[in-house]
Write an enzyme that holds these catalytic residues in place. Structure first.
Site: not given
Ligand code: MSP
Length: 511
Positions: A18, A21, A126, A129, A143, A146, A295, A298
């Site tokens: 995405h 990256h 987590c 992570c 976390c 997340h 955020k 998906k």
């Protein structure tokens, strides 16, 4: 010969490529092209990180074996970077045999040196992570990355004596102020190192997880994913041979986002110390892309996929936006409005118009044939100097990874070229026969401005640069010619009529 080794993170195969990256991979590619152009031998590594709980769970959710699942997603990453024109030299998979072998060799070496021991550990884990959190690090028991409640896990693991290297790492960071950059991330790491460092749990019992590299000294345990993945940066060079390793290590410039600062700034250098290897040159840390609409996820249906972007806007236009919009080190906002505005304003209007106006006039007035230069006027010298100044500034900005500033400098010169057209008004003075040779000179200077832009743009917008060279009739072996302004085009050299480089984008209701 000068050399540089550029790396992206090895991306997890639990998600398809995405925006995030893609950004890191594009800046890595831009850097590589930039250094190559400067005559520096650059090696670019990218790849996928395939072991660990997270991947095993994703494979299970997809009803596939971890290996089959990793094969599939890793191939998607590779094909995506190919489609995006990323000029990587090697694509590593952490499931490659040579990598696994190297990880085991390093583990064995550190074990024999006494820096790995067996002990019991309980902590908050987590899965997102893939690491343990101390109670202090959690935010309201969750976390911080997340926002999930980590599992409390107590088990017998092998530990790496990371604490032993704390002082040495601290001293290194103090003596090499640009080891981690920009400064704010170095500051974060320094602050962290002022607290006692715990040893790092580097194994998982096979009974809980068997998707990993077995420890060479205890087959009942597999290697913790970070200990495995970080070694990729060296395993690939060793795999290519001792000479390649000697050539590129430690000239490493790692590129990462802030999410994986700790493993790269603390685990990795201490691992290198324990393995008796020199530290990397620079850890370059960028911020996060955040979505206007919240955020990227998906479930919200707002994931930005690189190949969709290529199709809709063109790869170079997308690259331009990413490189121009994010100040390296800070977070940036992704919105379609901003993307479309930048493409239309900077590429279609500003630069695209410059090229099409100049080529159109060259065609109309001189059938595409470049005219001889006479005496230079003050405005001609000013135009050339403006591009020389931009080039100098770009050098400084690139050394500091300030991609957005580098482009800003170049666009300053492009703006100047547009003003030069207004100021010299070739379309008006052409009407007087006696002025026609001057029109030929003005266009000659403008073609030089375009040739220089094509050169300076090449690392950022490689396809556009190629297209420009074709339009200017510059052959592949001449593209890197640094002949001085005014001495490149022979009188009579033909350039092509204009073609649209960047079509104007009409918004289609994207959010
Ligand atoms: N597998 C580990 C890295 C191991 S390297 C030895 C990992 N993988 S990841 O797939 O989660 O990739 C994280 C990286 O992707 C970030 O450090 C950054 O390069 C990129 N990005 C992912 N999302 C991002 C944003 N929203 N914004 C910018 N880049 C981010 O961590």
């Amino acid at each position: 010969m000068d050399r540089i080794y550029i790396t992206t993170p090895m991306y997890y195969v639990n998600a398809e490529p995405h925006l995030g990256h893609t950004y890191t991979t594009i800046i890595a590619d831009t850097l590589k092209r930039y250094y190559r152009q400067q005559g520096v031998d650059a090696f670019l590594l990218t790849g996928t990180d395939e072991h660990g709980d997270k991947i095993a769970q994703a494979a299970k959710a997809n009803g596939m074996s971890p290996q089959a699942y990793a094969d599939k997603i890793s191939a998607v990453f590779r094909a995506t970077w190919d489609e995006c024109g990323i000029d990587y030299d090697h694509f590593l998979r952490t499931t490659d045999d040579y990598h696994k072998k190297f990880v085991q060799e390093v583990l064995q070496k550190i074990y024999e040196a006494g820096d790995i021991y067996f002990g019991e550990y309980g902590g908050f884990y987590c899965y997102g992570c893939e690491r343990f959190y101390t109670e202090k690090e959690l935010v309201s028991g969750k976390c911080p990355d997340h926002q999930t409640v980590p599992a409390y896990i107590k088990e017998k693991n092998y530990f790496f004596r990371m604490s032993k290297y704390q002082q040495r790492l601290l001293e290194t960071l103090e003596s090499k102020p640009d080891l981690i950059r920009p400064e704010r991330y170095r500051g974060e790491v320094l602050a962290f190192l002022r607290e006692p460092l715990e040893d790092l749990s580097i194994s998982r019992p096979k009974s809980r997880l068997d998707w990993g590299i077995p420890l060479p000294f205890d087959g009942e345990h597999v290697t913790y994913v970070w200990f495995d993945a970080l070694l990729n940066y060296v395993s690939v060079l060793k795999h290519k041979g001792e000479e390649v390793f000697e050539a590129y290590w430690p000239r490493a410039n790692h590129l990462i986002a802030k999410d994986i600062l700790k493993p790269h700034a603390i685990y990795w250098p201490t691992m290198l110390m324990a393995a008796g290897l020199p530290l990397y040159d620079h850890l370059n840390v960028h911020g996060y892309w955040v979505m206007d609409s919240g955020k990227m996820s998906k479930s919200l249906g707002n994931v930005v996929r690189p190949l969709d972007m290529k199709k809709r806007f063109g790869m170079d236009a997308f690259r331009y936006f990413l490189l121009r919009e994010m100040p390296f080190g800070q977070d940036a906002n992704f919105s379609y409005d901003a993307l479309i505005n930048r493409i239309n304003a900077d590429l279609a209007n500003n630069f695209g118009n410059l090229v099409s106006r100049v080529l159109a006039m060259q065609q109309r007035y001189f059938s595409g044939a470049v005219q001889r230069l006479g005496d230079w006027r003050q405005e001609d010298t000013a135009l050339r100097d403006k591009f020389a100044q931009a080039e100098g500034e770009m050098k400084q900005h690139m050394a500091a990874l300030q991609f957005h500033r580098a482009l800003e400098s170049l666009w300053g010169a492009i703006d100047h070229a547009n003003r030069y057209i207004v100021q010299t008004a070739p379309f008006t003075i052409y009407k007087e026969e006696a002025q026609r040779p001057r029109v030929g000179e003005i266009l000659h200077h403008l073609l030089e401005a375009i040739r220089t832009s094509a050169h300076l743009l090449a690392p950022f917008l490689p396809d556009t640069s190629r297209q420009l060279h074709t339009l200017l009739g510059i052959s592949a072996d001449e593209v890197n010619s640094r002949k001085p302004w005014g001495s490149f085009f022979a009188a009579g050299h033909k350039v092509s009529p204009p073609s649209v480089l960047f079509p104007r984008i009409e918004p289609e209701g994207e959010k």
